[in-house]
Scaffold this active site. Structure first.
Site, PDB file in Angstrom:
ATOM      1  N   THR A  79       0.838  -1.196   0.000  1.00  0.00           N
ATOM      2  CA  THR A  79       0.000   0.000   0.000  1.00  0.00           C
ATOM      3  C   THR A  79       0.874   1.247   0.000  1.00  0.00           C
ATOM      4  OG1 THR A  79      -1.776   1.219   1.123  1.00  0.00           O
ATOM      5  CG2 THR A  79      -0.205   0.070   2.544  1.00  0.00           C
ATOM      6  N   GLY A  80       0.395   2.252  -0.678  1.00  0.00           N
ATOM      7  CA  GLY A  80       1.049   3.548  -0.637  1.00  0.00           C
ATOM      8  C   GLY A  80       0.395   4.452   0.396  1.00  0.00           C
TER       9      GLY A  80
ATOM     10  N   GLU B 191      -4.310  -0.828 -10.914  1.00  0.00           N
ATOM     11  CA  GLU B 191      -5.578  -1.192 -10.300  1.00  0.00           C
ATOM     12  C   GLU B 191      -6.563  -1.605 -11.381  1.00  0.00           C
ATOM     13  OE1 GLU B 191      -8.841   1.121  -7.785  1.00  0.00           O
ATOM     14  OE2 GLU B 191      -6.956   0.848  -6.695  1.00  0.00           O
TER      15      GLU B 191
ATOM     16  N   ASP C 296      -8.626  -2.818  -0.531  1.00  0.00           N
ATOM     17  CA  ASP C 296      -9.343  -1.836  -1.334  1.00  0.00           C
ATOM     18  C   ASP C 296     -10.658  -1.561  -0.621  1.00  0.00           C
ATOM     19  OD1 ASP C 296      -9.209  -0.234  -3.754  1.00  0.00           O
ATOM     20  OD2 ASP C 296     -11.013  -1.317  -4.354  1.00  0.00           O
ATOM     21  N   SER C 297     -11.044  -0.311  -0.594  1.00  0.00           N
ATOM     22  CA  SER C 297     -12.294   0.015   0.077  1.00  0.00           C
ATOM     23  C   SER C 297     -13.074   1.018  -0.741  1.00  0.00           C
ATOM     24  CB  SER C 297     -12.034   0.543   1.489  1.00  0.00           C
ATOM     25  OG  SER C 297     -11.136   1.616   1.462  1.00  0.00           O
TER      26      SER C 297
ATOM     27  N   GLY D 292      -1.853   5.781   6.143  1.00  0.00           N
ATOM     28  CA  GLY D 292      -2.954   5.668   7.106  1.00  0.00           C
ATOM     29  C   GLY D 292      -3.484   4.248   7.183  1.00  0.00           C
TER      30      GLY D 292
END
Length: 188
Positions: free
Chosen positions: A7-8, A36, A65-66, A11
């Protein structure tokens, strides 16, 4: 036990680290920029990302992914949430909902896990809530200042990361992954 998280988003990484630590799983972040998949399915996007990253890194990996699904906007922005946030931000979402009484929304998170040469496995978590009238709170990232989880009066950003990590969509998905991982992968 250690797992790589591609992940970049720093948070997301900090949240995952906090949540998975409860299960004795250490998280190491890998900032791998991967293409993606364009899809209306968060599961397909997460599965594709996990497989791509596992093959690229030659190691087992998780991705997440959200999407924020707003009822009055027919589920928009959904799987396009990151792009929409980067484009119009929270202010743009609030503008789209101006004058709208129905502010119901749902956050959905999908964690994808894959080993090199393996099949991806996905884990979903969701939380219902509503969109605030204005951004509130300083903590978190993304849509946190405008999302109020069901049963709360505060946005995710007002609740803070620690409280958010007790109830969030991402927490639920990561907990489902952690249970599966401990029972199926750890100790092999």
């Amino acid at each position: 036990m250690k797992v790589l998280f591609a992940t970049g988003n720093i948070g997301k990484y900090h949240e995952a680290k906090q949540i998975l630590a409860r299960y004795g799983i250490e998280v190491e972040r890998v900032d791998l920029d991967y293409p993606e998949l364009q899809s209306d399915s968060l599961e397909e996007i997460a599965a594709y990302g996990a497989r791509y990253c596992a093959e690229s890194l030659g190691q087992p990996v998780i991705v997440e992914d959200s999407g924020l699904f707003i009822e009055a906007l027919n589920g928009f922005p959904g799987p396009y949430s990151a792009y929409v946030f980067d484009t119009i931000g929270n202010e743009g979402i609030l503008k789209l909902l101006e004058g709208e009484e129905n502010r119901k929304a749902e956050f959905i998170s999908v964690v994808g896990y894959c080993e090199p040469g393996g099949r991806p496995v996905t884990f979903t978590g969701e939380i219902r809530g509503r969109i605030a009238e204005e951004p509130r709170g300083e903590e978190g990232f993304g849509y946190d200042p405008i999302f109020i989880p069901e049963g709360e009066d505060s946005t995710f950003a007002e609740l803070g990361v620690e409280e958010k990590c007790k109830i969030s969509h991402r927490t639920k998905a990561l907990e489902r992954f952690a249970e599966w991982y401990k029972n199926n992968v750890a100790g092999r």
